[in-house]
Design a protein around this motif. Structure first.
Motif, PDB file in Angstrom:
ATOM      1  N   SER A 663      21.528  -9.099   8.826  1.00  0.00           N
ATOM      2  CA  SER A 663      20.424  -8.129   8.796  1.00  0.00           C
ATOM      3  C   SER A 663      19.200  -8.699   8.078  1.00  0.00           C
ATOM      4  N   GLU A 664      19.425  -9.506   7.026  1.00  0.00           N
ATOM      5  CA  GLU A 664      18.290 -10.159   6.352  1.00  0.00           C
ATOM      6  C   GLU A 664      17.652 -11.198   7.260  1.00  0.00           C
ATOM      7  N   SER A 665      18.479 -11.923   8.025  1.00  0.00           N
ATOM      8  CA  SER A 665      17.940 -12.981   8.898  1.00  0.00           C
ATOM      9  C   SER A 665      17.043 -12.396   9.989  1.00  0.00           C
ATOM     10  N   LEU A 666      17.364 -11.196  10.455  1.00  0.00           N
ATOM     11  CA  LEU A 666      16.528 -10.554  11.485  1.00  0.00           C
ATOM     12  C   LEU A 666      15.116 -10.312  10.957  1.00  0.00           C
ATOM     13  N   ILE A 667      15.029  -9.835   9.705  1.00  0.00           N
ATOM     14  CA  ILE A 667      13.719  -9.554   9.103  1.00  0.00           C
ATOM     15  C   ILE A 667      12.977 -10.853   8.821  1.00  0.00           C
ATOM     16  N   VAL A 668      13.695 -11.835   8.286  1.00  0.00           N
ATOM     17  CA  VAL A 668      13.091 -13.145   7.992  1.00  0.00           C
ATOM     18  C   VAL A 668      12.546 -13.768   9.279  1.00  0.00           C
ATOM     19  N   ALA A 669      13.328 -13.721  10.358  1.00  0.00           N
ATOM     20  CA  ALA A 669      12.892 -14.309  11.639  1.00  0.00           C
ATOM     21  C   ALA A 669      11.661 -13.591  12.183  1.00  0.00           C
ATOM     22  N   GLU A 670      11.647 -12.274  12.028  1.00  0.00           N
ATOM     23  CA  GLU A 670      10.497 -11.473  12.487  1.00  0.00           C
ATOM     24  C   GLU A 670       9.232 -11.864  11.714  1.00  0.00           C
ATOM     25  N   ARG A 671       9.375 -12.083  10.400  1.00  0.00           N
ATOM     26  CA  ARG A 671       8.222 -12.452   9.572  1.00  0.00           C
ATOM     27  C   ARG A 671       7.747 -13.872   9.893  1.00  0.00           C
ATOM     28  N   ILE A 672       8.694 -14.785  10.153  1.00  0.00           N
ATOM     29  CA  ILE A 672       8.317 -16.157  10.512  1.00  0.00           C
ATOM     30  C   ILE A 672       7.646 -16.180  11.882  1.00  0.00           C
ATOM     31  N   ALA A 673       8.189 -15.385  12.810  1.00  0.00           N
ATOM     32  CA  ALA A 673       7.623 -15.329  14.171  1.00  0.00           C
ATOM     33  C   ALA A 673       6.161 -14.880  14.144  1.00  0.00           C
ATOM     34  N   ALA A 674       5.829 -14.014  13.187  1.00  0.00           N
ATOM     35  CA  ALA A 674       4.441 -13.529  13.074  1.00  0.00           C
ATOM     36  C   ALA A 674       3.505 -14.659  12.626  1.00  0.00           C
ATOM     37  N   MET A 675       4.070 -15.732  12.034  1.00  0.00           N
ATOM     38  CA  MET A 675       3.257 -16.846  11.549  1.00  0.00           C
ATOM     39  C   MET A 675       3.319 -18.055  12.471  1.00  0.00           C
ATOM     40  N   ASP A 676       4.397 -18.145  13.283  1.00  0.00           N
ATOM     41  CA  ASP A 676       4.657 -19.392  13.995  1.00  0.00           C
ATOM     42  C   ASP A 676       4.909 -19.150  15.479  1.00  0.00           C
ATOM     43  N   PRO A 677       4.051 -19.709  16.361  1.00  0.00           N
ATOM     44  CA  PRO A 677       4.192 -19.463  17.806  1.00  0.00           C
ATOM     45  C   PRO A 677       5.486 -20.031  18.409  1.00  0.00           C
ATOM     46  N   VAL A 678       6.000 -21.139  17.837  1.00  0.00           N
ATOM     47  CA  VAL A 678       7.234 -21.744  18.379  1.00  0.00           C
ATOM     48  C   VAL A 678       8.402 -20.771  18.216  1.00  0.00           C
ATOM     49  N   ILE A 679       8.551 -20.234  17.007  1.00  0.00           N
ATOM     50  CA  ILE A 679       9.630 -19.279  16.733  1.00  0.00           C
ATOM     51  C   ILE A 679       9.385 -17.987  17.499  1.00  0.00           C
ATOM     52  N   HIS A 680       8.122 -17.558  17.568  1.00  0.00           N
ATOM     53  CA  HIS A 680       7.773 -16.303  18.256  1.00  0.00           C
ATOM     54  C   HIS A 680       8.190 -16.345  19.725  1.00  0.00           C
ATOM     55  N   SER A 681       7.818 -17.413  20.410  1.00  0.00           N
ATOM     56  CA  SER A 681       8.124 -17.483  21.851  1.00  0.00           C
ATOM     57  C   SER A 681       9.626 -17.686  22.071  1.00  0.00           C
ATOM     58  N   ALA A 682      10.279 -18.439  21.174  1.00  0.00           N
ATOM     59  CA  ALA A 682      11.723 -18.673  21.327  1.00  0.00           C
ATOM     60  C   ALA A 682      12.509 -17.371  21.170  1.00  0.00           C
ATOM     61  N   LEU A 683      12.111 -16.533  20.245  1.00  0.00           N
ATOM     62  CA  LEU A 683      12.770 -15.227  20.090  1.00  0.00           C
ATOM     63  C   LEU A 683      12.522 -14.344  21.306  1.00  0.00           C
TER      64      LEU A 683
END
Length: 773
Positions: A663-683
């Motif tokens: 559950s923590e990783s979901l929030i962390v990934a969401e916050r990183i995705a808001a900063m990083d296009p690579v993670i954003h598009s991969a999610l």
């Protein structure tokens, strides 16, 4: 185990209070929430099973609602934490002498509040004898179940759900119990149940079994003939006599018949040629001890040969022994083991079960609960509420062997999701998660038990600090300390109490005890702060990585993974630094790392592999929150994604130390995705998938993983497994063989372990393995 005093039954719960040293509500726990019952009553012992709901606290995390706000505040944590009540299911098993049955039934009757049933499933011979008493006391109708069906169901259940359930007995080993890793497919097997007589059953599937043979010469024969020979009426006393006897005074051996010529026949002179053979010709009195020992050998050898013949006839190599004749007695296990080994020439193994005494009660419960389909779930032993296997060697402790006046407990928690093998294990049947068996390694055992004892003050302090608003946190933390301390002392004297003793089992027992006293996540605030700090550094870290040339970047990514892994609050060497120096960060951690070449260094081989085609899909098991997952794991994930590799990121389902949860990783990934296009598009494109492991442990058992994770691994064709952290890649899985490429990496944050591995504190393990073609 609760020692009992005066014998004799009473007519109320008060008499139970007087007869045992543990309060009854610590024996019959959660009784007020019991929903369903089953009982197995033998000749001398009663085994009660009941299913109850347990309410406990859990720490939940969720993103802040920023609607109506222009921007997020810099000082604001990345998410909020709330502690909520959660209801889970638990199976309780209590074993006690029939002497106490009336007092126990009275106590149960007085505390039944929420039962949902009007029926109690009953099995065993005593189900008939005590039927009227049970119905009168509990106001529940007794529904009798077939004894053999219950035994088989119970046996299947423990073999599937308790990893270290089966053991072999080795008389000259210390300790004498050697636990077996459960085979992923438990069928087929032979169950030899030694009660008054012997029943031999071939079990082929969950519901298919057949009685294939038996004998009238069993436990009742030993008891009856033993009573006639020695005038000893109690079964346990008879076994105690046998343990002190010398059978060669009574039995005729091969050397007594052939003299030295036995060697030409290829026979050992010490073999028994004729049980009680000397008694016909010797003009002397024989001691009770010698006659009891001779009788035990005669019956055990007969049963062993019979079991061996049936196993060979049906091509089975696993034979489980149970029944009141066994009951954890070393002297019976020893003679049966010898007999099976002798007659099968070592090809058939005699196996015994830690919870053999509960099989009938478990099976009766499962029969009564079929509409709830309990077999669709996985279950896990709760170490905080279970007694564990007791040492019962009469040579070591005669008083302990006398089981009179003891209550024995087993608790099983229902896991919300079924657990299965990781499909990428090379050979699931030979997979052993743990690197060091502390049951065997006395030096390591002494060190780690002392290490956990010394860490206890810090754990108590952390637990209290995690609940600043609670008026009873200090009191509950003290109860936790006492319970876990007692468990550690039990394990000092009986390291086999809960199966094979390992660093993993010591960590898991501690987590179970913390949960028991409502400390679900003592590091929740630490993780929240660490995640917030690391998220603010993420963009700076990936910008610096992107500025490097390709080869430099690969080494920097690996060093980042390793530096992140330093941030482990479970390691004293690290927690001391983090508490004394709040400024200690990612760059400081990099400086702590051992210079290359590392203690285990396959980096050159890994770099060569990266110059080849990308992996199809990587499965990564993450370790700690904060710097580890955000500045170590996510940049590494980002690089794999950029290469065209899909990534499955697996995190713990529940909290343990400062490990990141799903559950923590979901929030962390969401916050990183808001900063990083690579993670954003991969999610968004589901090239990066976040999953839960099904575990709440700082270690990793690849044979008990969430079924959903296993399905994804198959569907996406994972061809690389990355395991990071000391708990997951060193204490467990260091020798795990996979059928795909794997990376196991960790920083050694314990000086004793580092020295044992031939390194120093903060030595690096970087182990890249490719399966043999």
């Amino acid at each position: 185990m609760a020692e009992c005093g005066a014998s004799g039954s009473g007519s109320s719960g008060d008499s139970l209070d007087k007869s045992i040293t543990l309060p009854p509500d610590e024996i019959f726990r959660n009784l007020e929430n019991a929903k369903r019952f089953a009982i197995d009553i033998g000749g001398s012992l009663t085994k009660l099973a009941y299913y109850s709901t347990v309410q406990h606290k859990v720490a939940k995390v969720r993103s802040f609602d920023h609607s109506g706000k222009d921007t997020e505040q810099d000082h604001e944590p990345p998410y909020e934490i709330s502690v909520q009540e959660e209801v889970t299911a638990r199976l309780h098993f209590v074993k006690f002498e029939n002497t106490y049955i009336e007092a126990c039934l009275d106590f149960i009757k007085d505390h039944l509040v929420n039962t949902e049933t009007k029926v109690i499933q009953a099995t065993g011979g005593g189900a008939y004898k005590f039927k009227d008493l049970i119905e009168e006391k509990l106001q529940l109708k007794v529904d009798k179940e077939d004894v053999m069906t219950c035994l088989i169901k119970g046996c299947n259940f423990v073999l599937k759900n308790i990893p270290h359930e089966a053991f072999v007995y080795q008389k000259d080993s210390d300790p004498e119990f050697r636990f077996q890793t459960n085979h992923p497919n438990i069928f087929p097997y032979l169950l030899v149940n030694i009660g008054s007589g012997v029943s031999i059953v071939k079990v082929e599937t969950e519901d298919r079994f057949e009685w294939i043979g038996g004998s009238s010469i069993g436990g009742g024969t030993f008891w009856g003939l033993g009573a006639l020979l020695t005038k000893t009426k109690k079964f346990d006393e008879l076994l105690h006599l046998a343990s002190r006897g010398q059978h060669t005074n009574v039995d005729m051996l091969v050397q007594d018949i052939y003299g030295g010529a036995h060697e030409t026949l290829g026979l050992s002179g010490n073999l028994i040629a004729s049980s009680f053979g000397k008694s016909a010709t010797a003009d002397q009195e024989f001691s009770k001890e010698d006659m009891a020992k001779s009788l035990l050998h005669m019956i055990s050898n007969d049963i062993g040969q019979l079991a061996c013949l049936y196993a060979r006839l049906h091509c089975l190599d696993r034979v489980y022994f149970g029944g009141f004749f066994i009951r954890g007695h070393p002297v019976t296990m020893r003679t049966i083991t010898y007999s099976i080994n002798f007659f099968s020439k070592g090809e058939v193994q005699a196996l015994f079960l830690r919870h053999e005494g509960y099989l009938g009660a478990i099976g009766a419960f499962l029969k009564g609960a079929e509409q709830d389909n309990p077999n669709q779930y996985s279950w896990g032993e709760n170490y905080a509420g279970s007694s564990g296997l007791m040492s019962s060697s009469p040579e070591l402790c005669p008083t302990q062997r006398a089981r009179s006046g003891t209550f024995d407990l087993l608790e099983m928690d229902r896991l919300e999701r079924p657990l299965v093998n990781l499909p990428l294990l090379l050979d699931p049947s030979s997979y052993v998660p743990d690197t060091v068996d502390l049951t065997d390694d006395a030096l390591a055992r002494k060190y780690w038990l002392t290490c956990f004892e010394e860490a206890l003050d810090g754990v108590v302090k952390r637990a209290v600090a995690s609940q600043p608003g609670s008026v009873d946190a200090a009191e509950r933390a003290e109860k936790f300390r006492q319970k876990y301390w007692n468990k550690l002392q039990t394990l000092r004297h009986q390291p086999f109490a809960y199966g094979t003793l390992t660093v993993r089992s010591l960590l898991d027992t501690r987590e179970h005890c913390l949960n028991e006293f409502n400390f679900p996540d003592p590091y929740s605030k630490v993780k929240q702060k660490d995640n917030g700090v690391a998220l603010k550094c993420f963009q700076r870290v990936v910008s610096a990585l992107d500025a490097l040339d390709w080869e430099e970047r690969q080494l920097a990514l690996v060093k980042g993974l390793l530096a992140g892994n330093v941030f482990d609050w479970g390691a004293k060497a690290v927690s001391d630094v983090l508490e004394s120096d709040p400024q200690f960060g990612f760059e400081e951690a990099k400086k702590k790392l051992q210079e290359r070449p590392w203690l285990v260094d396959s980096y050159g081989k890994w770099l060569q592999r990266l110059k080849g085609p990308p992996h199809k899909c990587a499965l990564i098991f993450a370790d700690n929150s904060g710097v580890d997952v955000i500045l170590g794991v996510f940049p590494f994930v980002r690089e794999l994604l950029s290469r065209g590799t899909e990534v499955i990121l697996a995190c713990n389902s529940g909290p343990a130390l400062n490990d990141v949860t799903y559950s923590e990783s979901l929030i962390v990934a969401e916050r990183i995705a808001a900063m990083d296009p690579v993670i954003h598009s991969a999610l968004r494109e589901e090239r990066l998938l976040l999953v839960q492991t099904g575990s709440s442990s700082p270690c990793l058992d690849l044979s008990r993983l969430d079924k959903g994770l296993a399905v994804l691994v198959r569907e996406h064709g994972a061809d690389l497994v990355v395991i990071e952290g000391m708990g997951r890649a060193v204490h467990t899985n260091y020798h795990a063989a996979l059928c795909c490429e794997s990376l196991k990496l960790a920083v050694i944050k314990n000086s004793w372990l580092a020295e044992r591995l031939g390194g120093q504190l903060f030595s690096v393990i970087f182990k890249y393995e490719v399966p043999a073609e």
